[in-house]
Motif scaffolding. Sequence first.
Motif, PDB file in Angstrom:
ATOM      1  N   LYS A 150     -92.249  58.834   4.134  1.00  0.00           N
ATOM      2  CA  LYS A 150     -93.564  58.317   3.739  1.00  0.00           C
ATOM      3  C   LYS A 150     -94.639  59.191   4.373  1.00  0.00           C
ATOM      4  O   LYS A 150     -94.534  59.574   5.532  1.00  0.00           O
ATOM      5  CB  LYS A 150     -93.740  56.876   4.203  1.00  0.00           C
ATOM      6  CG  LYS A 150     -92.713  55.910   3.641  1.00  0.00           C
ATOM      7  CD  LYS A 150     -92.876  54.524   4.260  1.00  0.00           C
ATOM      8  CE  LYS A 150     -91.798  53.564   3.773  1.00  0.00           C
ATOM      9  NZ  LYS A 150     -91.904  52.238   4.421  1.00  0.00           N
TER      10      LYS A 150
ATOM     11  N   LYS B 245     -98.931  59.359   4.741  1.00  0.00           N
ATOM     12  CA  LYS B 245    -100.231  58.730   4.500  1.00  0.00           C
ATOM     13  C   LYS B 245    -101.309  59.805   4.616  1.00  0.00           C
ATOM     14  O   LYS B 245    -101.420  60.470   5.646  1.00  0.00           O
ATOM     15  CB  LYS B 245    -100.494  57.604   5.495  1.00  0.00           C
ATOM     16  CG  LYS B 245    -101.800  56.826   5.218  1.00  0.00           C
ATOM     17  CD  LYS B 245    -102.033  55.729   6.239  1.00  0.00           C
ATOM     18  CE  LYS B 245    -101.081  54.563   6.039  1.00  0.00           C
ATOM     19  NZ  LYS B 245    -101.371  53.784   4.809  1.00  0.00           N
TER      20      LYS B 245
ATOM     21  N   ASP C 268    -100.977  56.488   0.060  1.00  0.00           N
ATOM     22  CA  ASP C 268     -99.602  56.422   0.572  1.00  0.00           C
ATOM     23  C   ASP C 268     -98.667  57.107  -0.419  1.00  0.00           C
ATOM     24  O   ASP C 268     -98.674  56.798  -1.611  1.00  0.00           O
ATOM     25  CB  ASP C 268     -99.176  54.967   0.761  1.00  0.00           C
ATOM     26  CG  ASP C 268     -99.863  54.328   1.960  1.00  0.00           C
ATOM     27  OD1 ASP C 268     -99.674  54.828   3.077  1.00  0.00           O
ATOM     28  OD2 ASP C 268    -100.603  53.351   1.764  1.00  0.00           O
TER      29      ASP C 268
ATOM     30  N   ASP D 104     -93.755  48.597  19.240  1.00  0.00           N
ATOM     31  CA  ASP D 104     -94.289  48.081  17.980  1.00  0.00           C
ATOM     32  C   ASP D 104     -95.120  49.130  17.256  1.00  0.00           C
ATOM     33  O   ASP D 104     -95.109  49.203  16.024  1.00  0.00           O
ATOM     34  CB  ASP D 104     -95.121  46.814  18.226  1.00  0.00           C
ATOM     35  CG  ASP D 104     -96.310  47.071  19.133  1.00  0.00           C
ATOM     36  OD1 ASP D 104     -96.191  47.891  20.069  1.00  0.00           O
ATOM     37  OD2 ASP D 104     -97.380  46.462  18.903  1.00  0.00           O
ATOM     38  N   LYS D 105     -95.821  49.973  18.000  1.00  0.00           N
ATOM     39  CA  LYS D 105     -96.595  51.048  17.382  1.00  0.00           C
ATOM     40  C   LYS D 105     -95.668  52.152  16.866  1.00  0.00           C
ATOM     41  O   LYS D 105     -95.888  52.712  15.790  1.00  0.00           O
ATOM     42  CB  LYS D 105     -97.581  51.637  18.398  1.00  0.00           C
ATOM     43  CG  LYS D 105     -98.608  50.649  18.944  1.00  0.00           C
ATOM     44  CD  LYS D 105     -99.603  50.238  17.886  1.00  0.00           C
ATOM     45  CE  LYS D 105    -100.705  49.368  18.490  1.00  0.00           C
ATOM     46  NZ  LYS D 105    -101.668  48.897  17.481  1.00  0.00           N
TER      47      LYS D 105
ATOM     48  N   ALA E 244     -92.709  51.804  15.787  1.00  0.00           N
ATOM     49  CA  ALA E 244     -91.997  51.316  14.599  1.00  0.00           C
ATOM     50  C   ALA E 244     -92.739  51.697  13.322  1.00  0.00           C
ATOM     51  O   ALA E 244     -92.117  51.980  12.290  1.00  0.00           O
ATOM     52  CB  ALA E 244     -91.816  49.806  14.695  1.00  0.00           C
ATOM     53  N   TYR E 245     -94.069  51.708  13.389  1.00  0.00           N
ATOM     54  CA  TYR E 245     -94.872  52.084  12.217  1.00  0.00           C
ATOM     55  C   TYR E 245     -94.581  53.527  11.802  1.00  0.00           C
ATOM     56  O   TYR E 245     -94.599  53.867  10.610  1.00  0.00           O
ATOM     57  CB  TYR E 245     -96.355  51.909  12.554  1.00  0.00           C
ATOM     58  CG  TYR E 245     -97.303  52.468  11.521  1.00  0.00           C
ATOM     59  CD1 TYR E 245     -97.599  51.751  10.355  1.00  0.00           C
ATOM     60  CD2 TYR E 245     -97.907  53.712  11.706  1.00  0.00           C
ATOM     61  CE1 TYR E 245     -98.475  52.271   9.407  1.00  0.00           C
ATOM     62  CE2 TYR E 245     -98.782  54.225  10.767  1.00  0.00           C
ATOM     63  CZ  TYR E 245     -99.062  53.511   9.624  1.00  0.00           C
ATOM     64  OH  TYR E 245     -99.930  54.020   8.688  1.00  0.00           O
ATOM     65  N   TYR E 246     -94.304  54.371  12.791  1.00  0.00           N
ATOM     66  CA  TYR E 246     -94.049  55.788  12.516  1.00  0.00           C
ATOM     67  C   TYR E 246     -92.554  56.111  12.408  1.00  0.00           C
ATOM     68  O   TYR E 246     -92.171  57.281  12.482  1.00  0.00           O
ATOM     69  CB  TYR E 246     -94.670  56.645  13.622  1.00  0.00           C
ATOM     70  CG  TYR E 246     -96.179  56.650  13.616  1.00  0.00           C
ATOM     71  CD1 TYR E 246     -96.886  57.340  12.636  1.00  0.00           C
ATOM     72  CD2 TYR E 246     -96.899  55.963  14.577  1.00  0.00           C
ATOM     73  CE1 TYR E 246     -98.275  57.348  12.625  1.00  0.00           C
ATOM     74  CE2 TYR E 246     -98.295  55.967  14.584  1.00  0.00           C
ATOM     75  CZ  TYR E 246     -98.971  56.654  13.594  1.00  0.00           C
ATOM     76  OH  TYR E 246    -100.344  56.663  13.585  1.00  0.00           O
TER      77      TYR E 246
ATOM     78  N   ARG F  76     -92.651  57.677   8.964  1.00  0.00           N
ATOM     79  CA  ARG F  76     -93.963  57.960   8.376  1.00  0.00           C
ATOM     80  C   ARG F  76     -94.707  59.017   9.186  1.00  0.00           C
ATOM     81  O   ARG F  76     -94.670  59.028  10.410  1.00  0.00           O
ATOM     82  CB  ARG F  76     -94.807  56.687   8.325  1.00  0.00           C
ATOM     83  CG  ARG F  76     -96.206  56.888   7.738  1.00  0.00           C
ATOM     84  CD  ARG F  76     -97.047  55.618   7.798  1.00  0.00           C
ATOM     85  NE  ARG F  76     -96.654  54.683   6.726  1.00  0.00           N
ATOM     86  CZ  ARG F  76     -95.988  53.575   6.922  1.00  0.00           C
ATOM     87  NH1 ARG F  76     -95.604  53.242   8.148  1.00  0.00           N
ATOM     88  NH2 ARG F  76     -95.688  52.777   5.919  1.00  0.00           N
TER      89      ARG F  76
ATOM     90  N   GLU G 236     -98.704  61.114   9.192  1.00  0.00           N
ATOM     91  CA  GLU G 236    -100.066  60.965   8.686  1.00  0.00           C
ATOM     92  C   GLU G 236    -100.805  62.300   8.737  1.00  0.00           C
ATOM     93  O   GLU G 236    -100.599  63.113   9.636  1.00  0.00           O
ATOM     94  CB  GLU G 236    -100.846  59.951   9.536  1.00  0.00           C
ATOM     95  CG  GLU G 236    -100.333  58.530   9.415  1.00  0.00           C
ATOM     96  CD  GLU G 236    -101.127  57.555  10.264  1.00  0.00           C
ATOM     97  OE1 GLU G 236    -101.282  56.402   9.837  1.00  0.00           O
ATOM     98  OE2 GLU G 236    -101.594  57.941  11.367  1.00  0.00           O
TER      99      GLU G 236
ATOM    100  N   ARG H 274    -103.744  52.824  15.613  1.00  0.00           N
ATOM    101  CA  ARG H 274    -102.297  53.018  15.459  1.00  0.00           C
ATOM    102  C   ARG H 274    -101.643  53.622  16.689  1.00  0.00           C
ATOM    103  O   ARG H 274    -100.420  53.539  16.838  1.00  0.00           O
ATOM    104  CB  ARG H 274    -102.029  53.887  14.230  1.00  0.00           C
ATOM    105  CG  ARG H 274    -102.364  53.155  12.935  1.00  0.00           C
ATOM    106  CD  ARG H 274    -102.238  54.035  11.720  1.00  0.00           C
ATOM    107  NE  ARG H 274    -102.583  53.287  10.518  1.00  0.00           N
ATOM    108  CZ  ARG H 274    -103.274  53.774   9.498  1.00  0.00           C
ATOM    109  NH1 ARG H 274    -103.699  55.022   9.530  1.00  0.00           N
ATOM    110  NH2 ARG H 274    -103.543  53.026   8.446  1.00  0.00           N
TER     111      ARG H 274
END
Length: 406
Positions: A66, A68, A78, A187-188, A190-192, A195, A197, A247
């Motif tokens: 992914k 962004k 996205d 937790d932060k 996990a977003y990456y 992914r 950016e 983020r």
Amino acid sequence: MSLRVAVVGGGPAGASAAEVLAQAGIETFLFERKLDNAKPCGGAIPLCMVSEFDLPEGIIDRKVRKMKMISPSNYEVDIALEKENEYIGMCRREILDAFLRNRAHQKGAELINGKVMHLEIPQNGRDPYILHYNDFSDGSRQGVPRSLAVDVVIGADGFHSKVAEAIGAGDYNYALAFQERIRLPDDKMAYYAERAEMYVGDDVSPDFYAWVFPKSNHVAVGTGTMKVNQAHIQKLQAGIRARAAERIRGGQVIKVEAHPIPEHPRPRRVVGRAALVGDAAGYVTKSSGEGIYFAAKSGRMCAETLVETSNGGKRIPTEEDLKLYLKRWDRQYGLTYKVLDILQRVFYRSNATREAFVEMCADRDVQRMTFDSYLYKTVVPMSPWVQFKITVKTLGSLIRGNALAP
């Protein structure tokens, strides 16, 4: 008498060249000053490199599926890769480089923990090149002065290339890349997980882009800009940190890195029996700033040409023999560099054009064409209808970009 070749620089370019030469039975000396070197680098590699260079799974920190894209006005697009087996590989250079270098050593290249200080150029086509270097294999900080005579030299020693300097390869313009490695809370992070950016805007770079790329247990947050703007790099880095603040909140900086990036090939990449590859030659693309694959590929192509023209190491090649590598390289990748140069000039020149660029990235045809070109290093043919549609969308995006740009 067996051909003797010195490869100066143990990154992807030098290691790939040394592997080919050693496997062909040519006496190969691979120089690297810092065997644990972690070169400042975004670390993205295309999917085709994994198979083409037979890279093991352990080399890949993250498989990014992914992307962004964030415009100057914070409009977000996205992008997700369609095929389950497709990904952009995210690597740490200290891991990738060591693997490639050690594999070349296993194939027969002699790995020298040394820094080349001076290169003596022969006065004819038969006499050897003399490399004067400091040998650090004894663990000392100063090193032991030594010298080595070889028939051919491949300069894979990066931006500050001693080989390029010695052969009068000429200078090139450059950009400066700056990044911080930041360890994030779970937790932060996990977003990456899969992914990356990409941010554009005058606040993060007036002529390039900024990024957040995931690594094994941290992210690389950085930006790049041309030489004329390098005095503002700290301000631009503050810009990407501000844009990505939510983020990366709670992250801890574990390393700060900076490195120059060549912006075009050197005027002379082969002189006599010395050839340049990778960053030393200037093989970093505009627009994307990609260099790892092209470094490894140029090293391999140069070495393959050397093996071929020397009859497997049985004769000393000439300058014309080595220039065959340049002809092959320019024929295969010259258009890619020109197209990406045009894209950077068109879409990175103002916030309005950057808005248009991000908006265009929402189009599925643009996404497919872009990712196929990146992942597989192939030019994707477009139907006349798709070409027309993309042209119209580009014009529309440029018009709207002028209205939306902050």
